[in-house]
Scaffold this motif. Structure first.
Motif, PDB file in Angstrom:
ATOM      1  N   VAL A 243       0.816  -1.219   0.000  1.00 10.97           N
ATOM      2  CA  VAL A 243       0.000   0.000   0.000  1.00 10.97           C
ATOM      3  C   VAL A 243       0.846   1.264   0.000  1.00 10.97           C
ATOM      4  O   VAL A 243       0.296   2.378  -0.010  1.00 10.97           O
ATOM      5  CB  VAL A 243      -0.990   0.023   1.188  1.00 10.97           C
ATOM      6  CG1 VAL A 243      -2.103  -0.978   0.965  1.00 10.97           C
ATOM      7  CG2 VAL A 243      -0.292  -0.215   2.514  1.00 10.97           C
ATOM      8  N   ASP A 244       2.181   1.134  -0.032  1.00 11.81           N
ATOM      9  CA  ASP A 244       3.024   2.306  -0.254  1.00 11.81           C
ATOM     10  C   ASP A 244       3.031   2.689  -1.727  1.00 11.81           C
ATOM     11  O   ASP A 244       3.464   3.782  -2.086  1.00 11.81           O
ATOM     12  CB  ASP A 244       4.468   2.036   0.194  1.00 11.81           C
ATOM     13  CG  ASP A 244       4.602   1.950   1.703  1.00 11.81           C
ATOM     14  OD1 ASP A 244       3.608   2.223   2.410  1.00 11.81           O
ATOM     15  OD2 ASP A 244       5.701   1.607   2.183  1.00 11.81           O
ATOM     16  N   ASP A 245       2.560   1.778  -2.575  1.00 16.66           N
ATOM     17  CA  ASP A 245       2.515   1.984  -4.022  1.00 16.66           C
ATOM     18  C   ASP A 245       1.121   2.457  -4.430  1.00 16.66           C
ATOM     19  O   ASP A 245       0.113   1.878  -4.007  1.00 16.66           O
ATOM     20  CB  ASP A 245       2.856   0.668  -4.729  1.00 16.66           C
ATOM     21  CG  ASP A 245       2.948   0.815  -6.226  1.00 16.66           C
ATOM     22  OD1 ASP A 245       4.073   0.949  -6.735  1.00 16.66           O
ATOM     23  OD2 ASP A 245       1.897   0.789  -6.890  1.00 16.66           O
ATOM     24  N   ALA A 246       1.055   3.512  -5.249  1.00 11.44           N
ATOM     25  CA  ALA A 246      -0.240   4.068  -5.644  1.00 11.44           C
ATOM     26  C   ALA A 246      -1.093   3.049  -6.386  1.00 11.44           C
ATOM     27  O   ALA A 246      -2.315   2.975  -6.188  1.00 11.44           O
ATOM     28  CB  ALA A 246      -0.026   5.309  -6.516  1.00 11.44           C
ATOM     29  N   THR A 262      -2.366  -5.990   3.848  1.00 13.36           N
ATOM     30  CA  THR A 262      -1.531  -4.922   3.310  1.00 13.36           C
ATOM     31  C   THR A 262      -0.159  -4.924   3.974  1.00 13.36           C
ATOM     32  O   THR A 262       0.007  -5.374   5.102  1.00 13.36           O
ATOM     33  CB  THR A 262      -2.197  -3.559   3.521  1.00 13.36           C
ATOM     34  OG1 THR A 262      -2.407  -3.346   4.921  1.00 13.36           O
ATOM     35  CG2 THR A 262      -3.527  -3.493   2.794  1.00 13.36           C
ATOM     36  N   TYR A 263       0.825  -4.407   3.220  1.00 10.62           N
ATOM     37  CA  TYR A 263       2.171  -4.307   3.787  1.00 10.62           C
ATOM     38  C   TYR A 263       2.847  -3.037   3.291  1.00 10.62           C
ATOM     39  O   TYR A 263       2.431  -2.442   2.300  1.00 10.62           O
ATOM     40  CB  TYR A 263       3.010  -5.538   3.462  1.00 10.62           C
ATOM     41  CG  TYR A 263       3.471  -5.669   2.031  1.00 10.62           C
ATOM     42  CD1 TYR A 263       4.705  -5.151   1.629  1.00 10.62           C
ATOM     43  CD2 TYR A 263       2.711  -6.320   1.070  1.00 10.62           C
ATOM     44  CE1 TYR A 263       5.151  -5.281   0.315  1.00 10.62           C
ATOM     45  CE2 TYR A 263       3.137  -6.448  -0.246  1.00 10.62           C
ATOM     46  CZ  TYR A 263       4.370  -5.921  -0.613  1.00 10.62           C
ATOM     47  OH  TYR A 263       4.811  -6.044  -1.908  1.00 10.62           O
ATOM     48  N   GLY A 264       3.899  -2.619   4.006  1.00  6.51           N
ATOM     49  CA  GLY A 264       4.654  -1.441   3.626  1.00  6.51           C
ATOM     50  C   GLY A 264       5.207  -0.726   4.848  1.00  6.51           C
ATOM     51  O   GLY A 264       5.215  -1.264   5.961  1.00  6.51           O
ATOM     52  N   PHE A 265       5.644   0.510   4.645  1.00  6.20           N
ATOM     53  CA  PHE A 265       6.116   1.351   5.739  1.00  6.20           C
ATOM     54  C   PHE A 265       5.008   2.277   6.220  1.00  6.20           C
ATOM     55  O   PHE A 265       5.128   2.919   7.250  1.00  6.20           O
ATOM     56  CB  PHE A 265       7.322   2.185   5.287  1.00  6.20           C
ATOM     57  CG  PHE A 265       8.582   1.381   5.116  1.00  6.20           C
ATOM     58  CD1 PHE A 265       9.560   1.382   6.099  1.00  6.20           C
ATOM     59  CD2 PHE A 265       8.798   0.613   3.985  1.00  6.20           C
ATOM     60  CE1 PHE A 265      10.728   0.651   5.952  1.00  6.20           C
ATOM     61  CE2 PHE A 265       9.968  -0.126   3.819  1.00  6.20           C
ATOM     62  CZ  PHE A 265      10.931  -0.111   4.804  1.00  6.20           C
ATOM     63  N   ASP A 266       3.921   2.354   5.461  1.00  8.63           N
ATOM     64  CA  ASP A 266       2.789   3.214   5.797  1.00  8.63           C
ATOM     65  C   ASP A 266       2.152   2.778   7.113  1.00  8.63           C
ATOM     66  O   ASP A 266       2.034   1.579   7.393  1.00  8.63           O
ATOM     67  CB  ASP A 266       1.753   3.137   4.668  1.00  8.63           C
ATOM     68  CG  ASP A 266       0.617   4.118   4.861  1.00  8.63           C
ATOM     69  OD1 ASP A 266      -0.343   3.752   5.571  1.00  8.63           O
ATOM     70  OD2 ASP A 266       0.679   5.226   4.311  1.00  8.63           O
ATOM     71  N   GLU A 267       1.724   3.731   7.907  1.00  7.68           N
ATOM     72  CA  GLU A 267       1.172   3.426   9.232  1.00  7.68           C
ATOM     73  C   GLU A 267      -0.055   2.531   9.173  1.00  7.68           C
ATOM     74  O   GLU A 267      -0.354   1.807  10.114  1.00  7.68           O
ATOM     75  CB  GLU A 267       0.826   4.730   9.971  1.00  7.68           C
ATOM     76  CG  GLU A 267       2.050   5.480  10.473  1.00  7.68           C
ATOM     77  CD  GLU A 267       1.677   6.638  11.382  1.00  7.68           C
ATOM     78  OE1 GLU A 267       0.475   6.756  11.722  1.00  7.68           O
ATOM     79  OE2 GLU A 267       2.574   7.411  11.746  1.00  7.68           O
ATOM     80  N   ALA A 269      -0.525  -0.024   7.206  1.00 12.01           N
ATOM     81  CA  ALA A 269      -0.242  -1.377   6.710  1.00 12.01           C
ATOM     82  C   ALA A 269      -0.326  -2.392   7.844  1.00 12.01           C
ATOM     83  O   ALA A 269       0.148  -2.141   8.957  1.00 12.01           O
ATOM     84  CB  ALA A 269       1.138  -1.423   6.071  1.00 12.01           C
ATOM     85  N   GLU A 270      -0.897  -3.546   7.539  1.00 15.67           N
ATOM     86  CA  GLU A 270      -1.020  -4.604   8.568  1.00 15.67           C
ATOM     87  C   GLU A 270       0.321  -5.284   8.836  1.00 15.67           C
ATOM     88  O   GLU A 270       0.580  -5.713   9.958  1.00 15.67           O
ATOM     89  CB  GLU A 270      -2.074  -5.623   8.117  1.00 15.67           C
ATOM     90  CG  GLU A 270      -3.480  -5.051   8.143  1.00 15.67           C
ATOM     91  CD  GLU A 270      -4.439  -5.842   7.267  1.00 15.67           C
ATOM     92  OE1 GLU A 270      -5.258  -6.588   7.836  1.00 15.67           O
ATOM     93  OE2 GLU A 270      -4.356  -5.711   6.029  1.00 15.67           O
ATOM     94  N   PHE A 271       1.147  -5.421   7.814  1.00 14.58           N
ATOM     95  CA  PHE A 271       2.524  -5.896   7.993  1.00 14.58           C
ATOM     96  C   PHE A 271       3.412  -4.690   7.685  1.00 14.58           C
ATOM     97  O   PHE A 271       3.553  -4.286   6.530  1.00 14.58           O
ATOM     98  CB  PHE A 271       2.828  -7.071   7.063  1.00 14.58           C
ATOM     99  CG  PHE A 271       2.231  -8.365   7.542  1.00 14.58           C
ATOM    100  CD1 PHE A 271       3.007  -9.297   8.220  1.00 14.58           C
ATOM    101  CD2 PHE A 271       0.891  -8.648   7.334  1.00 14.58           C
ATOM    102  CE1 PHE A 271       2.462 -10.484   8.677  1.00 14.58           C
ATOM    103  CE2 PHE A 271       0.332  -9.833   7.795  1.00 14.58           C
ATOM    104  CZ  PHE A 271       1.116 -10.754   8.477  1.00 14.58           C
ATOM    105  N   ARG A 272       3.988  -4.131   8.740  1.00 16.25           N
ATOM    106  CA  ARG A 272       4.670  -2.839   8.627  1.00 16.25           C
ATOM    107  C   ARG A 272       6.060  -2.923   9.228  1.00 16.25           C
ATOM    108  O   ARG A 272       6.264  -3.575  10.261  1.00 16.25           O
ATOM    109  CB  ARG A 272       3.840  -1.777   9.343  1.00 16.25           C
ATOM    110  CG  ARG A 272       4.443  -0.386   9.395  1.00 16.25           C
ATOM    111  CD  ARG A 272       3.558   0.523  10.225  1.00 16.25           C
ATOM    112  NE  ARG A 272       4.251   1.743  10.607  1.00 16.25           N
ATOM    113  CZ  ARG A 272       4.031   2.404  11.724  1.00 16.25           C
ATOM    114  NH1 ARG A 272       3.125   1.958  12.578  1.00 16.25           N
ATOM    115  NH2 ARG A 272       4.701   3.506  11.999  1.00 16.25           N
ATOM    116  N   ALA A 273       7.014  -2.258   8.576  1.00 17.97           N
ATOM    117  CA  ALA A 273       8.389  -2.243   9.071  1.00 17.97           C
ATOM    118  C   ALA A 273       8.702  -0.908   9.735  1.00 17.97           C
ATOM    119  O   ALA A 273       8.387   0.150   9.190  1.00 17.97           O
ATOM    120  CB  ALA A 273       9.363  -2.481   7.924  1.00 17.97           C
ATOM    121  N   ILE A 274       9.310  -0.974  10.913  1.00 20.59           N
ATOM    122  CA  ILE A 274       9.803   0.217  11.590  1.00 20.59           C
ATOM    123  C   ILE A 274      11.206  -0.080  12.123  1.00 20.59           C
ATOM    124  O   ILE A 274      11.605  -1.239  12.244  1.00 20.59           O
ATOM    125  CB  ILE A 274       8.883   0.671  12.749  1.00 20.59           C
ATOM    126  CG1 ILE A 274       8.729  -0.446  13.802  1.00 20.59           C
ATOM    127  CG2 ILE A 274       7.517   1.097  12.232  1.00 20.59           C
ATOM    128  CD1 ILE A 274       7.945  -0.013  15.026  1.00 20.59           C
TER     129      ILE A 274
END
Length: 496
Positions: A243-246, A262-267, A269-274
């Motif tokens: 979901v970081d991709d348009a 969903t995944y990404g760096f976006d807040e 996203a269900e699978f998110r990297a920080i």
């Protein structure tokens, strides 16, 4: 199987029955064996209907054709031959192949991966995570095919349906329960994956590529979207989307009939990297999941591989792995050939071979290299080229990406195919020249260019050899010659 039973299962325009026992299926007349069914279909570069007589000479027992003219001609020349006329040859090939091979696609849980960048690494990671909990897998992708523990050469990222189903059948025979496939936009649009029931579909990203085939970014996107709509099947049970991709956000809106992860760096996203920390050969980050936070460690390097790990983790979760199993499996993954592949060196120079062949992928690769050399105040030396007979508009964009991020650019040939290499180099060089003050050395010979790039490096620098990655051949106008970027780089390093 009985030919009449086989042909009766097809969606046909017309059919003529006969007496025959079919034991195989082929779409290439050169591979026909006695008692095979021959599926004659129009392709992108040739028409299989031109080779019907050749197939019959070699022993074909039945013909399926998408040409009414061929159908009528067979009625005159071979009145007892079982023949079916269909509207769509590729759909018929999938249907006949599934029947001949015993519907292996129904006995495998299939994860399909599509997107411009990251397909290969993500597919390898999904397979690795599934294998880490004891599951036997089939893998079909750009670099190679896997049938359990056996490795086979890859001819296409996504082969024709007959060849996919052959690999699936071989996998079922050795106890496979899972399949992982890269699904290219060409294969989705051409229906080479027709009838494959997808359990989990992954979308990585979409950037400019293959416009020589699709024409526009919108048509390119629509081809990718087919995976999430179902290609002759119901939509995937689970859609894993960046979901970081348009374009990924558009897929989330379209995937109404699937469970979406969903995944990404976006807040959101269900699978998110920080808290990402990385160095050459290691990446650490905290992964947010639907089951809470976990600490991830992987031998893969870079932000792009964080995306790949997030995608694979979400897919593995959808396939029933616990987050603890995912963490343990991610720590044990191996290096993917040609994807940020570090060539061993004792010189203090880091040499990396990578498949980056779009401006976006090249920019990401260079950004990662810049992060890695920063502590030593090292330089980034980027070698790249552009493929011939492919989208010409991305050549100056790749040149600009290389020039903007690198301290030195070495411009060379990739796979020029039938084009004049000097013309390709000039178009890419125009992009490099739009940047300010970046030195660019042009050397058409790729071997010579690799030597120039490595000899220019000093301890603490990183040399990026981009574009061909895992490929073992170079495609020239005069034919194909053996060429392995990693092997050539290793030879140069040894000489030094």
């Amino acid at each position: 199987m009985d030919v009449n039973q086989l042909l009766a299962g097809l969606t046909t325009v017309a059919r003529r029955d006969g007496i025959a026992d079919v034991t195989g299926v082929e779409y290439d007349s050169r591979r026909i064996k006695v008692r095979d069914a021959f599926v004659a279909m129009r392709g992108e570069t040739t028409d299989g209907n031109r080779y019907i007589e050749a197939a019959l000479t070699k022993g074909a027992a039945a013909v399926v054709t998408d040409s009414r003219e061929a159908y009528e001609e067979l009625a005159l020349k071979h009145p007892t031959l079982p023949v079916a006329l269909v509207e769509r040859g590729r759909r018929a090939l999938a249907e006949v192949s599934a029947a001949v091979f015993g519907d292996p696609e129904k006995r495998l849980a299939l994860t399909g991966v599509t997107g411009t960048n990251g397909k290969t690494t993500t597919a390898f990671l999904v397979e690795s995570l599934l294998k880490s909990v004891g599951r036997t897998c089939v893998l079909i992708g750009t670099i190679e095919y896997h049938v359990g523990d056996a490795v086979r050469a890859s001819e296409h990222t996504t082969p024709e349906s007959r060849d996919v189903l052959q690999v699936f059948a071989d996998g079922v025979a050795v106890g496979a329960s899972e399949a992982v496939m890269e699904m290219s936009s060409h294969a989705l649009e051409q229906e080479r994956v027709w009838g494959l029931p997808v359990e989990v579909a992954i979308f990585t990203n979409l950037t400019q590529d293959h416009l020589d085939y699709h024409g526009t970014m919108e048509r390119y996107f629509e081809a990718k979207l087919r995976l999430f709509e179902g290609v002759g099947t119901v939509p995937p049970r689970v859609a894993v989307v960046n979901v970081d991709d348009a374009y990924g956000r558009r897929i989330v809106e379209a995937a109404r009939h699937s469970q979406v992860l969903t995944y990404g760096f976006d807040e959101g996203a269900e699978f998110r990297a920080i808290d990402v920390r990385m160095k050459a050969g290691e990446t650490r980050f905290t992964m947010m999941t639907p089951k809470g936070m976990v600490e991830m460690l992987s031998p893969l390097t870079g932000r792009v591989n964080v995306y790949n790990l997030l995608a694979a983790s979400a897919a593995a979760y959808a396939r029933g792995l616990t987050v603890e199993e995912i963490v343990a499996g991610a720590a044990r993954v191996g290096q993917v050939p040609g994807r940020f592949q570090v060539v061993p060196s004792g010189s203090g120079v880091t040499v990396v071979v990578d498949y980056a062949h779009t401006d976006d992928a090249l920019r990401n690769l260079i950004a990662l290299a810049r992060e890695l050399v920063a502590p030593q105040n090292g330089r980034v030396i980027t070698l790249f080229g552009c493929g011939g007979d492919r989208d010409k508009t991305k050549r100056p964009k790749m040149g600009r990406a290389a020039g903007e991020g690198s301290d030195l650019v070495v411009l060379t040939s990739d796979n020029p195919r039938t084009e004049n290499p000097s013309v390709i180099l000039a178009e890419a060089l125009a992009g490099v020249k739009t940047t300010t003050g970046t030195t660019c050395i042009v050397e058409e010979d790729r071997r010579g260019a690799i030597e120039i790039a490595i000899r220019a490096a000093k301890a603490g620098d990183i040399v990026l050899i981009a574009g061909k990655g895992h490929e073992k051949m170079q495609i020239l106008a005069g034919g194909t010659v053996p060429f392995d970027d990693a092997a050539v780089a290793a030879e140069v390093l040894e000489e030094l």
